[in-house]
Every structure is written in structure tokens, then in C-alpha cells.
Design a protein around this motif. Structure first.
Motif, PDB file in Angstrom:
ATOM      1  N   CYS A  44      70.686  68.971  40.841  1.00 26.88           N
ATOM      2  CA  CYS A  44      70.136  68.274  42.014  1.00 26.88           C
ATOM      3  C   CYS A  44      70.770  66.907  42.206  1.00 26.88           C
ATOM      4  N   ALA A  45      71.065  66.213  41.115  1.00 26.05           N
ATOM      5  CA  ALA A  45      71.697  64.898  41.224  1.00 26.05           C
ATOM      6  C   ALA A  45      73.046  65.011  41.925  1.00 26.05           C
ATOM      7  N   GLY A  46      73.809  66.025  41.553  1.00 25.35           N
ATOM      8  CA  GLY A  46      75.091  66.238  42.209  1.00 25.35           C
ATOM      9  C   GLY A  46      74.931  66.646  43.661  1.00 25.35           C
ATOM     10  N   LEU A  47      73.949  67.479  43.929  1.00 26.54           N
ATOM     11  CA  LEU A  47      73.711  67.942  45.289  1.00 26.54           C
ATOM     12  C   LEU A  47      73.272  66.805  46.208  1.00 26.54           C
ATOM     13  N   GLN A  48      72.386  65.940  45.720  1.00 22.98           N
ATOM     14  CA  GLN A  48      71.951  64.836  46.582  1.00 22.98           C
ATOM     15  C   GLN A  48      73.103  63.870  46.830  1.00 22.98           C
ATOM     16  N   SER A  49      73.986  63.712  45.867  1.00 18.08           N
ATOM     17  CA  SER A  49      75.155  62.865  46.060  1.00 18.08           C
ATOM     18  C   SER A  49      76.089  63.461  47.117  1.00 18.08           C
ATOM     19  N   LEU A  50      76.302  64.762  47.048  1.00 14.78           N
ATOM     20  CA  LEU A  50      77.117  65.458  48.034  1.00 14.78           C
ATOM     21  C   LEU A  50      76.500  65.354  49.427  1.00 14.78           C
ATOM     22  N   ALA A  51      75.180  65.549  49.511  1.00 15.88           N
ATOM     23  CA  ALA A  51      74.492  65.451  50.806  1.00 15.88           C
ATOM     24  C   ALA A  51      74.608  64.044  51.379  1.00 15.88           C
ATOM     25  N   ALA A  52      74.532  63.031  50.532  1.00 15.43           N
ATOM     26  CA  ALA A  52      74.676  61.654  50.999  1.00 15.43           C
ATOM     27  C   ALA A  52      76.085  61.404  51.547  1.00 15.43           C
ATOM     28  N   ALA A  53      77.085  61.985  50.905  1.00 13.32           N
ATOM     29  CA  ALA A  53      78.461  61.849  51.388  1.00 13.32           C
ATOM     30  C   ALA A  53      78.614  62.486  52.769  1.00 13.32           C
ATOM     31  N   MET A  78      70.041  61.189  52.188  1.00 16.13           N
ATOM     32  CA  MET A  78      69.639  62.586  52.177  1.00 16.13           C
ATOM     33  C   MET A  78      68.120  62.652  52.267  1.00 16.13           C
ATOM     34  N   ARG A  79      67.612  63.468  53.183  1.00 11.10           N
ATOM     35  CA  ARG A  79      66.167  63.673  53.310  1.00 11.10           C
ATOM     36  C   ARG A  79      65.759  65.043  52.799  1.00 11.10           C
ATOM     37  N   LEU A  80      66.503  66.068  53.202  1.00  4.97           N
ATOM     38  CA  LEU A  80      66.153  67.442  52.820  1.00  4.97           C
ATOM     39  C   LEU A  80      67.413  68.295  52.801  1.00  4.97           C
ATOM     40  N   VAL A  81      67.555  69.062  51.738  1.00  9.02           N
ATOM     41  CA  VAL A  81      68.615  70.063  51.635  1.00  9.02           C
ATOM     42  C   VAL A  81      67.922  71.394  51.383  1.00  9.02           C
ATOM     43  N   VAL A  82      68.314  72.402  52.138  1.00 11.17           N
ATOM     44  CA  VAL A  82      67.786  73.750  51.937  1.00 11.17           C
ATOM     45  C   VAL A  82      68.984  74.670  51.742  1.00 11.17           C
ATOM     46  N   ILE A  83      68.926  75.459  50.680  1.00 13.51           N
ATOM     47  CA  ILE A  83      69.980  76.421  50.406  1.00 13.51           C
ATOM     48  C   ILE A  83      69.321  77.794  50.289  1.00 13.51           C
ATOM     49  N   GLU A  84      69.829  78.729  51.066  1.00 13.51           N
ATOM     50  CA  GLU A  84      69.354  80.108  50.955  1.00 13.51           C
ATOM     51  C   GLU A  84      70.401  80.889  50.183  1.00 13.51           C
ATOM     52  N   VAL A  85      69.970  81.536  49.119  1.00 12.08           N
ATOM     53  CA  VAL A  85      70.849  82.362  48.307  1.00 12.08           C
ATOM     54  C   VAL A  85      70.241  83.756  48.207  1.00 12.08           C
ATOM     55  N   SER A  86      71.043  84.678  47.761  1.00 12.98           N
ATOM     56  CA  SER A  86      70.530  86.020  47.525  1.00 12.98           C
ATOM     57  C   SER A  86      69.378  85.921  46.532  1.00 12.98           C
ATOM     58  N   GLY A  87      68.191  86.297  46.955  1.00 15.42           N
ATOM     59  CA  GLY A  87      67.026  86.255  46.076  1.00 15.42           C
ATOM     60  C   GLY A  87      66.055  85.131  46.345  1.00 15.42           C
ATOM     61  N   MET A 114      64.179  67.497  48.341  1.00 16.48           N
ATOM     62  CA  MET A 114      63.667  66.519  49.295  1.00 16.48           C
ATOM     63  C   MET A 114      63.587  65.142  48.647  1.00 16.48           C
ATOM     64  N   ALA A 115      63.999  64.122  49.396  1.00 17.30           N
ATOM     65  CA  ALA A 115      63.809  62.749  48.938  1.00 17.30           C
ATOM     66  C   ALA A 115      62.307  62.505  48.814  1.00 17.30           C
ATOM     67  N   ALA A 116      61.912  61.851  47.715  1.00 20.09           N
ATOM     68  CA  ALA A 116      60.473  61.711  47.437  1.00 20.09           C
ATOM     69  C   ALA A 116      60.148  60.329  46.896  1.00 20.09           C
ATOM     70  N   GLY A 117      60.662  59.311  47.519  1.00 23.28           N
ATOM     71  CA  GLY A 117      60.454  57.951  47.027  1.00 23.28           C
ATOM     72  C   GLY A 117      61.795  57.343  46.677  1.00 23.28           C
ATOM     73  N   ALA A 118      61.779  56.084  46.311  1.00 23.63           N
ATOM     74  CA  ALA A 118      63.021  55.395  45.965  1.00 23.63           C
ATOM     75  C   ALA A 118      63.630  56.006  44.712  1.00 23.63           C
ATOM     76  N   ARG A 119      64.837  56.579  44.873  1.00 23.95           N
ATOM     77  CA  ARG A 119      65.577  57.157  43.751  1.00 23.95           C
ATOM     78  C   ARG A 119      64.824  58.278  43.032  1.00 23.95           C
ATOM     79  N   ALA A 120      64.021  59.027  43.775  1.00 21.84           N
ATOM     80  CA  ALA A 120      63.303  60.174  43.204  1.00 21.84           C
ATOM     81  C   ALA A 120      63.361  61.332  44.196  1.00 21.84           C
ATOM     82  N   TYR A 121      63.338  62.553  43.656  1.00 20.74           N
ATOM     83  CA  TYR A 121      63.467  63.749  44.471  1.00 20.74           C
ATOM     84  C   TYR A 121      62.505  64.820  43.991  1.00 20.74           C
ATOM     85  N   LEU A 122      62.116  65.669  44.925  1.00 22.52           N
ATOM     86  CA  LEU A 122      61.268  66.813  44.656  1.00 22.52           C
ATOM     87  C   LEU A 122      62.112  68.052  44.923  1.00 22.52           C
ATOM     88  N   ALA A 123      62.194  68.952  43.940  1.00 22.84           N
ATOM     89  CA  ALA A 123      62.985  70.172  44.088  1.00 22.84           C
ATOM     90  C   ALA A 123      62.097  71.390  43.864  1.00 22.84           C
TER      91      ALA A 123
END
Length: 134
Positions: free
Chosen positions: A52-61, A73-82, A88-97
Motif C-alpha cells: 500500500c505504501a508503494g501504491l499510494q506513492s504511485l497514486a500521488a505521482a 491520493m484520496r482513493l484507489v480501487v483495483i479490481e482483480v480476478s477474485g 483510502m486516505a484516512a488522516g495525516a499520513r495514514a491509510y485504510l485498506a
């Protein structure tokens, strides 16, 4: 920190109980450290937090390409097989996955995550690490 994790456990359980088909729920810091978890083992939660740390960094870029916004980054949604993955950003420097099975109500997951963040987002914030830009 232990007390904080205990307090978060019931909040994450409440999210899991309110949305069928949720598989894993974690709260993480921006640098990928697991702060709390529900429905998953510690090893899985740690792997997801690091990813998630890498993903939020990529989303910010990517967000920097929108000059009218602040690039956060506010929200990233990924749909995969299954299933689905939500970050989701959830406060300063915190995320909910959340990882959810394929049959989940995707709109309900997003809504309940937003509700949880709105209620307790300030409690999910993490202080900046030494040398980290806020």
C-alpha cells in the motif's frame, strides 16, 4: 501504541460486520507500517501495508498530473480476478485498506470506508517520521 491498536480493532470489526464479503482490513502509516488489522494474520497485514505504501506513492505521482488539485491520493480501487482492493486516505499520513471478495457491493465498501474515515480520521493520523516531509 498498543492502546491505539486495541481501540482501532472494534472500529475495523464494525466495518467488517457492516459489509458482507470483506476479507482483510488494515490501517497503515504512509511509510507502510501496519497500525491495526482485522480479518487477517500479521504477516499478510504487513505485506499489504508495504504494498500500500508503494501504491499510494504511485497514486500521488499520477495525481501531480492534475494541476487543479493538490495531488494527494484520496482513493484507489483495483479490481482483480477474485475481488477488489481499496486504499483510502484516512488522516495525516495514514491509510485504510480493504480487500474484498468478488461478490462485494463495491459502492457500499467505499461509502462505509468514507463514513469510518469521517468519524475517526483524526485518530488514524500518524506523526511524521524524522526527516519526513509532512
Amino acid at each position: 501504541m498498543i492502546q491505539q491498536r486495541t481501540n482501532m480493532d472494534w472500529m475495523l470489526k464494525d466495518l467488517a460486520d457492516s459489509v458482507p464479503c470483506l476479507r482483510h482490513i488494515i490501517v497503515l502509516s504512509a511509510d507502510g507500517l501496519r497500525m491495526a488489522q482485522h480479518g487477517t494474520c500479521t504477516d499478510t497485514a504487513d505485506r499489504l501495508a508495504a504494498a500500500c505504501a508503494g501504491l499510494q506513492s504511485l497514486a500521488a505521482a499520477v495525481g501531480q498530473e492534475f494541476p487543479e488539485g493538490d495531488g494527494r491520493m484520496r482513493l484507489v480501487v483495483i479490481e482483480v480476478s477474485g475481488g477488489f482492493f481499496y486504499l483510502m486516505a484516512a488522516g495525516a499520513r495514514a491509510y485504510l485498506a480493504v480487500l474484498a471478495d468478488e461478490g462485494v457491493d463495491a459502492g457500499l465498501v467505499g461509502q462505509r470506508m468514507r463514513d469510518l474515515v469521517a468519524r475517526i480520521g483524526e485518530h488514524l493520523s500518524t506523526p511524521a517520521r524524522k526527516g519526513e516531509v509532512a
